[in-house]
Design an enzyme around this catalytic site. Structure first.
Site, PDB file in Angstrom:
ATOM      1  N   MET A 186       0.806  -1.218   0.000  1.00  0.00           N
ATOM      2  CA  MET A 186       0.000   0.000   0.000  1.00  0.00           C
ATOM      3  C   MET A 186       0.843   1.273   0.000  1.00  0.00           C
ATOM      4  SD  MET A 186      -3.098  -1.225  -0.060  1.00  0.00           S
ATOM      5  CE  MET A 186      -4.394  -0.288   0.750  1.00  0.00           C
ATOM      6  N   HIS A 187       2.050   1.203   0.554  1.00  0.00           N
ATOM      7  CA  HIS A 187       2.883   2.413   0.595  1.00  0.00           C
ATOM      8  C   HIS A 187       3.357   2.856  -0.783  1.00  0.00           C
ATOM      9  CE1 HIS A 187       6.356  -0.591   1.433  1.00  0.00           C
ATOM     10  NE2 HIS A 187       6.431  -0.230   0.166  1.00  0.00           N
ATOM     11  N   ASP A 188       3.198   2.011  -1.795  1.00  0.00           N
ATOM     12  CA  ASP A 188       3.645   2.361  -3.150  1.00  0.00           C
ATOM     13  C   ASP A 188       2.679   3.296  -3.876  1.00  0.00           C
ATOM     14  OD1 ASP A 188       5.946   0.827  -3.021  1.00  0.00           O
ATOM     15  OD2 ASP A 188       5.028  -0.939  -3.933  1.00  0.00           O
TER      16      ASP A 188
ATOM     17  N   GLU B  92       2.499  -3.417   7.174  1.00  0.00           N
ATOM     18  CA  GLU B  92       3.243  -2.234   6.720  1.00  0.00           C
ATOM     19  C   GLU B  92       4.120  -1.655   7.843  1.00  0.00           C
ATOM     20  OE1 GLU B  92       3.628  -0.507   4.003  1.00  0.00           O
ATOM     21  OE2 GLU B  92       2.096  -1.226   2.628  1.00  0.00           O
TER      22      GLU B  92
ATOM     23  N   ARG C  12       3.392   6.808  -0.130  1.00  0.00           N
ATOM     24  CA  ARG C  12       4.063   7.136   1.131  1.00  0.00           C
ATOM     25  C   ARG C  12       3.629   6.106   2.158  1.00  0.00           C
ATOM     26  NH1 ARG C  12       0.342   9.691   4.621  1.00  0.00           N
ATOM     27  NH2 ARG C  12      -1.457  10.659   3.581  1.00  0.00           N
TER      28      ARG C  12
END
Length: 337
Positions: free
Chosen positions: A243-245, A272, A299
Protein backbone atom coordinates in the site's frame (compact mmCIF):
# COMPACT_ATOMS: atom_id res chain seq x y z
CA UNK A 1 25.16 24.72 24.60
CA UNK A 2 23.61 21.68 22.99
CA UNK A 3 25.64 18.48 22.57
CA UNK A 4 26.49 18.28 18.88
CA UNK A 5 27.28 14.53 18.97
CA UNK A 6 23.80 13.36 17.84
CA UNK A 7 23.97 15.67 14.85
CA UNK A 8 27.48 14.46 14.07
CA UNK A 9 26.31 10.84 14.14
CA UNK A 10 23.44 11.66 11.80
CA UNK A 11 25.68 13.49 9.36
CA UNK A 12 28.20 10.64 9.04
CA UNK A 13 25.64 7.85 8.94
CA UNK A 14 26.43 7.09 5.32
CA UNK A 15 30.01 6.20 6.28
CA UNK A 16 28.78 3.14 8.17
CA UNK A 17 26.50 2.06 5.36
CA UNK A 18 29.17 2.35 2.68
CA UNK A 19 31.62 0.40 4.86
CA UNK A 20 29.01 -2.37 5.11
CA UNK A 21 28.15 -2.28 1.41
CA UNK A 22 31.79 -2.29 0.29
CA UNK A 23 32.71 -5.14 2.59
CA UNK A 24 29.77 -7.14 1.28
CA UNK A 25 30.64 -6.39 -2.36
CA UNK A 26 34.22 -7.54 -1.79
CA UNK A 27 32.98 -10.81 -0.19
CA UNK A 28 34.76 -10.01 3.06
CA UNK A 29 32.15 -11.78 5.17
CA UNK A 30 32.16 -14.86 2.94
CA UNK A 31 35.94 -15.14 3.24
CA UNK A 32 35.70 -15.03 7.03
CA UNK A 33 32.73 -17.36 7.46
CA UNK A 34 33.64 -20.78 8.82
CA UNK A 35 37.23 -19.79 9.64
CA UNK A 36 39.10 -19.01 12.84
CA UNK A 37 39.79 -15.56 11.46
CA UNK A 38 42.34 -13.82 9.25
CA UNK A 39 44.97 -11.17 9.76
CA UNK A 40 44.89 -7.91 7.84
CA UNK A 41 47.62 -9.23 5.56
CA UNK A 42 45.65 -12.38 4.90
CA UNK A 43 42.48 -10.46 4.18
CA UNK A 44 44.30 -8.07 1.85
CA UNK A 45 45.44 -11.06 -0.18
CA UNK A 46 41.98 -12.67 -0.18
CA UNK A 47 40.29 -9.43 -1.24
CA UNK A 48 42.93 -8.58 -3.82
CA UNK A 49 43.62 -5.13 -2.36
CA UNK A 50 46.57 -3.36 -0.76
CA UNK A 51 47.18 -3.71 2.96
CA UNK A 52 46.27 -0.10 3.82
CA UNK A 53 42.68 -0.14 2.49
CA UNK A 54 42.19 -3.66 3.88
CA UNK A 55 43.21 -2.48 7.35
CA UNK A 56 41.02 0.61 7.18
CA UNK A 57 37.99 -1.36 5.98
CA UNK A 58 38.19 -4.15 8.57
CA UNK A 59 38.84 -1.64 11.37
CA UNK A 60 35.74 0.30 10.32
CA UNK A 61 33.65 -2.87 10.11
CA UNK A 62 34.83 -3.98 13.55
CA UNK A 63 33.95 -0.57 14.99
CA UNK A 64 30.31 -0.88 13.93
CA UNK A 65 29.86 -4.46 15.07
CA UNK A 66 30.22 -6.30 11.77
CA UNK A 67 33.54 -7.93 12.71
CA UNK A 68 35.31 -8.89 15.91
CA UNK A 69 39.05 -8.58 16.36
CA UNK A 70 41.36 -10.45 18.72
CA UNK A 71 45.11 -10.97 18.74
CA UNK A 72 45.45 -9.42 15.30
CA UNK A 73 42.85 -11.65 13.65
CA UNK A 74 39.33 -10.76 12.52
CA UNK A 75 36.18 -12.90 12.46
CA UNK A 76 32.56 -12.21 11.58
CA UNK A 77 30.29 -11.10 14.38
CA UNK A 78 27.36 -13.42 15.09
CA UNK A 79 24.99 -10.96 13.40
CA UNK A 80 27.13 -10.77 10.27
CA UNK A 81 27.62 -14.51 10.03
CA UNK A 82 23.87 -15.16 10.18
CA UNK A 83 22.65 -12.48 7.82
CA UNK A 84 25.46 -11.38 5.49
CA UNK A 85 26.93 -14.64 4.23
CA UNK A 86 25.45 -15.76 0.88
CA UNK A 87 23.91 -19.21 0.91
CA UNK A 88 22.77 -19.14 4.51
CA UNK A 89 19.07 -19.43 5.35
CA UNK A 90 18.69 -15.87 6.63
CA UNK A 91 20.88 -14.20 4.00
CA UNK A 92 20.06 -10.48 3.89
CA UNK A 93 22.75 -9.34 1.48
CA UNK A 94 20.36 -8.68 -1.38
CA UNK A 95 18.86 -5.84 0.65
CA UNK A 96 22.31 -4.30 1.16
CA UNK A 97 23.06 -4.59 -2.55
CA UNK A 98 19.74 -3.05 -3.53
CA UNK A 99 20.26 -0.10 -1.22
CA UNK A 100 23.79 0.42 -2.46
CA UNK A 101 23.21 0.04 -6.19
CA UNK A 102 19.69 1.38 -6.60
CA UNK A 103 18.62 3.58 -3.71
CA UNK A 104 21.90 5.17 -2.64
CA UNK A 105 22.25 6.99 -5.99
CA UNK A 106 18.55 7.92 -5.91
CA UNK A 107 18.85 9.39 -2.42
CA UNK A 108 21.80 11.43 -3.67
CA UNK A 109 19.15 13.29 -5.69
CA UNK A 110 16.68 13.64 -2.83
CA UNK A 111 16.59 17.43 -3.07
CA UNK A 112 15.56 17.07 -6.70
CA UNK A 113 12.80 14.64 -5.71
CA UNK A 114 11.52 17.05 -3.06
CA UNK A 115 11.49 19.95 -5.51
CA UNK A 116 9.88 18.08 -8.39
CA UNK A 117 7.72 15.48 -6.56
CA UNK A 118 9.06 12.87 -8.98
CA UNK A 119 10.97 9.60 -8.45
CA UNK A 120 14.74 9.62 -8.93
CA UNK A 121 15.45 5.86 -8.91
CA UNK A 122 13.93 5.59 -12.39
CA UNK A 123 12.96 8.00 -15.18
CA UNK A 124 9.21 8.75 -15.29
CA UNK A 125 9.66 10.33 -18.74
CA UNK A 126 10.93 7.09 -20.23
CA UNK A 127 9.52 4.33 -18.01
CA UNK A 128 5.92 3.48 -17.16
CA UNK A 129 6.87 2.34 -13.66
CA UNK A 130 9.95 1.47 -11.63
CA UNK A 131 10.19 -2.06 -13.08
CA UNK A 132 9.79 -0.99 -16.70
CA UNK A 133 13.01 -1.34 -18.76
CA UNK A 134 15.02 -1.91 -15.58
CA UNK A 135 18.45 -3.50 -15.88
CA UNK A 136 17.82 -7.28 -15.49
CA UNK A 137 20.77 -7.75 -13.14
CA UNK A 138 19.66 -4.90 -10.89
CA UNK A 139 16.08 -6.16 -11.02
CA UNK A 140 17.28 -9.57 -9.85
CA UNK A 141 19.04 -7.88 -6.95
CA UNK A 142 15.80 -6.03 -6.14
CA UNK A 143 13.78 -9.23 -5.94
CA UNK A 144 16.42 -10.99 -3.85
CA UNK A 145 16.31 -8.04 -1.47
CA UNK A 146 12.53 -8.12 -1.28
CA UNK A 147 12.54 -11.88 -0.67
CA UNK A 148 14.94 -11.66 2.26
CA UNK A 149 13.13 -8.64 3.72
CA UNK A 150 9.73 -10.29 3.33
CA UNK A 151 10.85 -13.64 4.76
CA UNK A 152 12.04 -12.13 8.02
CA UNK A 153 8.98 -9.87 8.23
CA UNK A 154 6.54 -12.69 7.49
CA UNK A 155 7.86 -14.71 10.43
CA UNK A 156 6.97 -11.88 12.80
CA UNK A 157 3.57 -11.37 11.17
CA UNK A 158 2.82 -15.08 11.55
CA UNK A 159 3.77 -14.92 15.22
CA UNK A 160 1.46 -11.98 15.96
CA UNK A 161 -1.54 -12.50 13.67
CA UNK A 162 -3.51 -15.71 14.19
CA UNK A 163 -4.44 -17.30 10.86
CA UNK A 164 -5.16 -20.76 12.24
CA UNK A 165 -8.81 -20.54 11.16
CA UNK A 166 -7.95 -19.51 7.60
CA UNK A 167 -7.95 -22.01 4.77
CA UNK A 168 -7.15 -19.97 1.65
CA UNK A 169 -5.05 -16.79 1.50
CA UNK A 170 -4.78 -14.40 -1.44
CA UNK A 171 -1.48 -12.49 -1.43
CA UNK A 172 -2.13 -9.42 -3.59
CA UNK A 173 1.09 -8.20 -5.17
CA UNK A 174 2.86 -10.97 -3.28
CA UNK A 175 6.30 -10.43 -4.82
CA UNK A 176 8.47 -13.53 -4.56
CA UNK A 177 5.95 -15.41 -2.42
CA UNK A 178 8.05 -15.13 0.75
CA UNK A 179 5.05 -14.29 2.96
CA UNK A 180 3.10 -17.26 1.63
CA UNK A 181 5.98 -19.68 2.16
CA UNK A 182 6.43 -18.61 5.76
CA UNK A 183 2.70 -18.55 6.55
CA UNK A 184 2.14 -21.98 5.02
CA UNK A 185 5.05 -23.32 7.05
CA UNK A 186 3.42 -22.05 10.23
CA UNK A 187 -0.12 -23.10 9.32
CA UNK A 188 -0.22 -26.63 7.78
CA UNK A 189 -3.88 -26.31 6.73
CA UNK A 190 -3.39 -23.05 4.86
CA UNK A 191 -3.22 -22.78 1.09
CA UNK A 192 -2.27 -19.58 -0.71
CA UNK A 193 -2.35 -17.82 -4.06
CA UNK A 194 0.19 -15.22 -5.14
CA UNK A 195 -1.39 -12.63 -7.43
CA UNK A 196 1.40 -10.84 -9.30
CA UNK A 197 2.41 -9.22 -12.57
CA UNK A 198 3.19 -11.80 -15.29
CA UNK A 199 6.96 -11.07 -15.38
CA UNK A 200 7.20 -11.70 -11.64
CA UNK A 201 5.36 -15.03 -11.73
CA UNK A 202 8.44 -16.93 -12.91
CA UNK A 203 10.37 -15.57 -9.92
CA UNK A 204 7.60 -16.70 -7.60
CA UNK A 205 7.50 -20.19 -9.10
CA UNK A 206 11.25 -20.67 -8.64
CA UNK A 207 11.04 -19.66 -4.99
CA UNK A 208 8.08 -21.98 -4.37
CA UNK A 209 9.91 -24.93 -5.93
CA UNK A 210 13.03 -24.19 -3.91
CA UNK A 211 10.92 -24.10 -0.73
CA UNK A 212 8.97 -27.26 -1.66
CA UNK A 213 5.65 -25.44 -1.49
CA UNK A 214 4.55 -25.48 -5.13
CA UNK A 215 1.74 -27.89 -4.23
CA UNK A 216 0.19 -25.54 -1.63
CA UNK A 217 0.83 -22.13 -3.17
CA UNK A 218 -0.60 -21.21 -6.57
CA UNK A 219 0.58 -18.37 -8.80
CA UNK A 220 -1.97 -16.28 -10.70
CA UNK A 221 -0.86 -13.52 -13.11
CA UNK A 222 -2.64 -10.19 -13.01
CA UNK A 223 -2.47 -6.51 -12.17
CA UNK A 224 -4.27 -5.34 -9.03
CA UNK A 225 -4.35 -1.78 -10.35
CA UNK A 226 -5.85 -2.41 -13.76
CA UNK A 227 -7.75 -5.71 -13.42
CA UNK A 228 -11.42 -5.19 -12.59
CA UNK A 229 -11.44 -7.88 -9.93
CA UNK A 230 -9.21 -10.13 -7.84
CA UNK A 231 -9.28 -13.96 -7.82
CA UNK A 232 -12.20 -15.21 -5.65
CA UNK A 233 -12.30 -18.21 -3.33
CA UNK A 234 -10.13 -16.98 -0.44
CA UNK A 235 -11.07 -16.23 3.16
CA UNK A 236 -8.05 -13.98 3.83
CA UNK A 237 -6.53 -11.25 1.66
CA UNK A 238 -2.99 -10.13 2.44
CA UNK A 239 -1.53 -6.78 1.39
CA UNK A 240 2.10 -6.94 2.47
CA UNK A 241 4.33 -3.91 1.92
CA UNK A 242 2.16 -2.91 -1.05
CA UNK A 243 0.00 0.00 0.00
CA UNK A 244 2.88 2.41 0.60
CA UNK A 245 3.65 2.36 -3.15
CA UNK A 246 0.40 4.04 -4.16
CA UNK A 247 -1.72 7.14 -3.64
CA UNK A 248 -4.69 7.16 -1.23
CA UNK A 249 -7.07 7.04 -4.20
CA UNK A 250 -5.32 3.98 -5.63
CA UNK A 251 -5.23 2.30 -2.23
CA UNK A 252 -8.97 2.83 -1.80
CA UNK A 253 -9.54 1.21 -5.18
CA UNK A 254 -7.40 -1.77 -4.14
CA UNK A 255 -9.36 -2.16 -0.90
CA UNK A 256 -12.66 -2.13 -2.79
CA UNK A 257 -11.43 -5.00 -4.98
CA UNK A 258 -10.30 -6.89 -1.88
CA UNK A 259 -13.71 -6.38 -0.26
CA UNK A 260 -15.49 -7.64 -3.37
CA UNK A 261 -13.26 -10.73 -3.58
CA UNK A 262 -13.84 -11.82 0.03
CA UNK A 263 -16.84 -13.80 1.31
CA UNK A 264 -18.84 -12.66 4.30
CA UNK A 265 -16.64 -13.12 7.35
CA UNK A 266 -13.47 -12.92 5.27
CA UNK A 267 -10.51 -11.00 6.68
CA UNK A 268 -8.00 -8.54 5.30
CA UNK A 269 -4.45 -8.13 6.65
CA UNK A 270 -2.40 -5.03 5.78
CA UNK A 271 1.23 -5.47 6.81
CA UNK A 272 3.24 -2.23 6.72
CA UNK A 273 5.70 0.11 8.38
CA UNK A 274 3.06 2.32 9.99
CA UNK A 275 3.74 5.99 10.63
CA UNK A 276 2.34 7.09 14.00
CA UNK A 277 -0.88 9.10 14.02
CA UNK A 278 1.01 12.27 15.02
CA UNK A 279 3.29 11.82 11.95
CA UNK A 280 6.43 12.25 14.02
CA UNK A 281 7.89 8.77 13.52
CA UNK A 282 8.95 6.12 14.16
CA UNK A 283 12.17 6.62 12.15
CA UNK A 284 11.98 3.37 10.16
CA UNK A 285 8.46 4.14 8.93
CA UNK A 286 9.04 7.85 8.40
CA UNK A 287 12.27 7.32 6.46
CA UNK A 288 10.74 4.53 4.39
CA UNK A 289 7.96 6.99 3.61
CA UNK A 290 10.56 9.48 2.40
CA UNK A 291 12.08 6.66 0.35
CA UNK A 292 8.77 6.42 -1.49
CA UNK A 293 9.46 9.91 -2.81
CA UNK A 294 12.44 8.65 -4.80
CA UNK A 295 10.76 5.35 -5.71
CA UNK A 296 6.98 5.63 -6.13
CA UNK A 297 3.92 7.89 -6.00
CA UNK A 298 3.01 6.74 -2.49
CA UNK A 299 4.06 7.14 1.13
CA UNK A 300 3.83 5.21 4.39
CA UNK A 301 0.43 5.71 6.01
CA UNK A 302 -0.88 5.72 9.57
CA UNK A 303 -3.10 3.12 11.19
CA UNK A 304 -5.80 5.79 11.46
CA UNK A 305 -5.67 6.39 7.71
CA UNK A 306 -6.04 2.67 7.00
CA UNK A 307 -8.94 2.47 9.47
CA UNK A 308 -10.69 5.34 7.70
CA UNK A 309 -10.28 3.68 4.29
CA UNK A 310 -11.35 0.27 5.56
CA UNK A 311 -14.51 1.69 7.13
CA UNK A 312 -15.29 3.60 3.95
CA UNK A 313 -14.91 0.36 1.99
CA UNK A 314 -17.30 -1.53 4.28
CA UNK A 315 -14.97 -3.50 6.56
CA UNK A 316 -15.65 -3.82 10.30
CA UNK A 317 -13.85 -4.97 13.47
CA UNK A 318 -10.70 -3.05 12.62
CA UNK A 319 -7.69 -3.52 14.86
CA UNK A 320 -3.96 -2.86 14.71
CA UNK A 321 -1.35 -5.37 15.89
CA UNK A 322 2.17 -4.12 16.55
CA UNK A 323 5.42 -6.05 16.13
CA UNK A 324 9.05 -5.45 15.20
CA UNK A 325 10.31 -6.66 11.83
CA UNK A 326 12.56 -5.34 9.04
CA UNK A 327 9.73 -4.59 6.61
CA UNK A 328 6.82 -3.84 8.91
CA UNK A 329 6.08 -2.69 12.44
CA UNK A 330 2.48 -3.82 12.51
CA UNK A 331 -0.60 -5.04 10.72
CA UNK A 332 -4.07 -3.54 10.35
CA UNK A 333 -6.77 -6.21 10.40
CA UNK A 334 -10.43 -6.04 9.44
CA UNK A 335 -13.39 -8.27 8.57
CA UNK A 336 -16.05 -8.22 5.87
CA UNK A 337 -19.50 -8.37 7.51
Amino acid sequence: MQNISPLMQLSIGFWSFKALATAYELDLFSHLSGTDGHTVDGLAELLGVDRRPAELLVTACASIGLLEGKDGRYVNSALTDEFLVPGKDNHFGGWVQMLDRRLYPAWGRLTEAVRTNRPTSWNPDEQAHLFDSEDPELLAVFWEAMHSLSTLTARELAAHVDLSAATALLDVGGGSGAYDIELCRRYPNLRATVFELPPVCDIVTKQLVAAGHEDRIAVTPGDFLTDSELPPGHDVVLLSMIMHDWTPEQDLAILRKCFAALPSGGRIVISELLVNDEKTGPPAAALMSLNMLVETVGRNYTAAEYEQWLLATGFVDIQTVSFDAPGANGAVLARKP
